[in-house]
Design an enzyme around this catalytic site. Sequence first.
Site, PDB file in Angstrom:
ATOM      1  N   HIS A  37      35.296  74.622  63.202  1.00  0.00           N
ATOM      2  CA  HIS A  37      35.098  75.943  63.818  1.00  0.00           C
ATOM      3  C   HIS A  37      36.039  76.971  63.182  1.00  0.00           C
ATOM      4  O   HIS A  37      35.650  78.110  62.919  1.00  0.00           O
ATOM      5  CB  HIS A  37      35.427  75.898  65.314  1.00  0.00           C
ATOM      6  CG  HIS A  37      34.565  74.982  66.123  1.00  0.00           C
ATOM      7  ND1 HIS A  37      35.058  73.874  66.762  1.00  0.00           N
ATOM      8  CD2 HIS A  37      33.240  75.029  66.422  1.00  0.00           C
ATOM      9  CE1 HIS A  37      34.081  73.280  67.428  1.00  0.00           C
ATOM     10  NE2 HIS A  37      32.968  73.951  67.236  1.00  0.00           N
ATOM     11  N   LYS A 149      26.946  71.709  59.173  1.00  0.00           N
ATOM     12  CA  LYS A 149      27.071  70.438  59.898  1.00  0.00           C
ATOM     13  C   LYS A 149      25.861  70.228  60.807  1.00  0.00           C
ATOM     14  O   LYS A 149      25.339  69.124  60.923  1.00  0.00           O
ATOM     15  CB  LYS A 149      28.375  70.478  60.695  1.00  0.00           C
ATOM     16  CG  LYS A 149      28.486  69.566  61.888  1.00  0.00           C
ATOM     17  CD  LYS A 149      28.833  68.169  61.463  1.00  0.00           C
ATOM     18  CE  LYS A 149      29.144  67.235  62.611  1.00  0.00           C
ATOM     19  NZ  LYS A 149      28.391  67.393  63.811  1.00  0.00           N
ATOM     20  N   ARG A 187      32.813  66.213  69.490  1.00  0.00           N
ATOM     21  CA  ARG A 187      32.554  64.902  70.104  1.00  0.00           C
ATOM     22  C   ARG A 187      33.479  63.812  69.560  1.00  0.00           C
ATOM     23  O   ARG A 187      33.632  62.776  70.195  1.00  0.00           O
ATOM     24  CB  ARG A 187      31.100  64.493  69.892  1.00  0.00           C
ATOM     25  CG  ARG A 187      30.133  65.266  70.771  1.00  0.00           C
ATOM     26  CD  ARG A 187      28.750  64.635  70.784  1.00  0.00           C
ATOM     27  NE  ARG A 187      27.902  65.252  71.788  1.00  0.00           N
ATOM     28  CZ  ARG A 187      27.090  66.291  71.560  1.00  0.00           C
ATOM     29  NH1 ARG A 187      27.029  66.816  70.360  1.00  0.00           N
ATOM     30  NH2 ARG A 187      26.353  66.789  72.536  1.00  0.00           N
TER      31      ARG A 187
HETATM   32  P1  AMP Z   1      29.530  73.601  68.227  1.00  0.00           P
HETATM   33  O1  AMP Z   1      30.737  74.059  68.971  1.00  0.00           O
HETATM   34  O2  AMP Z   1      29.517  72.143  67.945  1.00  0.00           O
HETATM   35  O3  AMP Z   1      28.243  74.098  68.852  1.00  0.00           O
HETATM   36  O4  AMP Z   1      29.604  74.297  66.802  1.00  0.00           O
HETATM   37  C1  AMP Z   1      29.738  75.675  66.666  1.00  0.00           C
HETATM   38  C2  AMP Z   1      29.525  76.039  65.225  1.00  0.00           C
HETATM   39  O5  AMP Z   1      30.492  75.372  64.408  1.00  0.00           O
HETATM   40  C3  AMP Z   1      28.138  75.606  64.709  1.00  0.00           C
HETATM   41  O6  AMP Z   1      27.619  76.602  63.860  1.00  0.00           O
HETATM   42  C4  AMP Z   1      28.457  74.338  63.961  1.00  0.00           C
HETATM   43  O7  AMP Z   1      27.531  74.034  62.940  1.00  0.00           O
HETATM   44  C5  AMP Z   1      29.831  74.657  63.389  1.00  0.00           C
HETATM   45  N1  AMP Z   1      30.565  73.423  63.079  1.00  0.00           N
HETATM   46  C6  AMP Z   1      30.753  72.358  63.881  1.00  0.00           C
HETATM   47  N2  AMP Z   1      31.424  71.388  63.233  1.00  0.00           N
HETATM   48  C7  AMP Z   1      31.660  71.857  61.977  1.00  0.00           C
HETATM   49  C8  AMP Z   1      32.305  71.327  60.816  1.00  0.00           C
HETATM   50  N3  AMP Z   1      32.852  70.106  60.804  1.00  0.00           N
HETATM   51  N4  AMP Z   1      32.375  72.088  59.710  1.00  0.00           N
HETATM   52  C9  AMP Z   1      31.819  73.336  59.695  1.00  0.00           C
HETATM   53  N5  AMP Z   1      31.200  73.893  60.759  1.00  0.00           N
HETATM   54  C10 AMP Z   1      31.113  73.167  61.879  1.00  0.00           C
END
Ligand code: AMP
Length: 280
Positions: A37, A149, A187
């Site tokens: 993030h 991702k 996660r």
């Molecule tokens: P989430 O909080 O999992 O919904 O992710 C929020 C944003 O962060 C989404 O656009 C994801 O694709 C991105 N994201 C999550 N994990 C990663 C990662 N390891 N590297 C780059 N972006 C990520």
Amino acid sequence: MKIIKSPAEMQMAADALRSKASPLGLVPTMGALHDGHISLIKRAAKECAAVVVSIFVNPTQFGPSEDFDFYPRSLDPDLKICKDQKIAAVYAPSVEAMFEKGFDTWVEVPSLAAGLCGANRPGHFRGVATVVAKLISICRPERVYLGEKDYQQLVLIRRMILDLNLRVNVIGCSTVREKDGLAMSSRNANLGENERKRALSISRGLYKAQDLFVAGERKVSEFKKVVRKELKKADAEIDYIEVIDPDTLELLEMALDSSRMAIAAKVGEIRLIDNLPLKE
Ligand code: AMP
């Protein structure tokens, strides 16, 4: 840094930011912020005059037997991270503020949502698309930053933005990994020590597929064989192993230079996803 809970207040704050500082960037997240993030937030901060980070664990993208209740939440540390990155505002609405009484409008992108993660998570992408559309409508950013991702999500949101004529540029950002290759994910915090080791089979599988591609293999069945073996060794429960077209998400039988491999598997109770281009 403003911490905003209501859509009306966020709309006003975003209007004010945009009038002083353009472009306005939006980084939508579900919180429990990690370096993945943070890479999106940093890029947005570099490229935009002002940035809004949204933190919302969206119940409508979780199925009834999924991990909504157990999804990691850490609002205070998340706010500190945003403050350190000089974010203009964090939008952290409650479920009730996001879905006001009588809420009845949904955004569907059915073809792109049908396969891969959508096949075993009915309604997931409808929940994602609806909330991202609402966040864009509330903040009206010029740029929205999304991670590769969640590759299917990235392609689907790009389509939704085109189809709904939302005037925002999507910036796809590459996946940030732990030193050993595990893709960072909120996660991961729920993985036990042993599960953490077994989870590595996913990125190891992707790297092995890349090696095969470099060695000249093009038959998807051969890529799948190698990755399946890797995941089975780690006792990971395979949801899918696919080679896809990067724009249409079509499942391929022969790999091309542009193809990506995408994997979803459960390690213990934790469902993990990852993907990489076959040709780096
Ligand atoms: P989430 O909080 O999992 O919904 O992710 C929020 C944003 O962060 C989404 O656009 C994801 O694709 C991105 N994201 C999550 N994990 C990663 C990662 N390891 N590297 C780059 N972006 C990520």
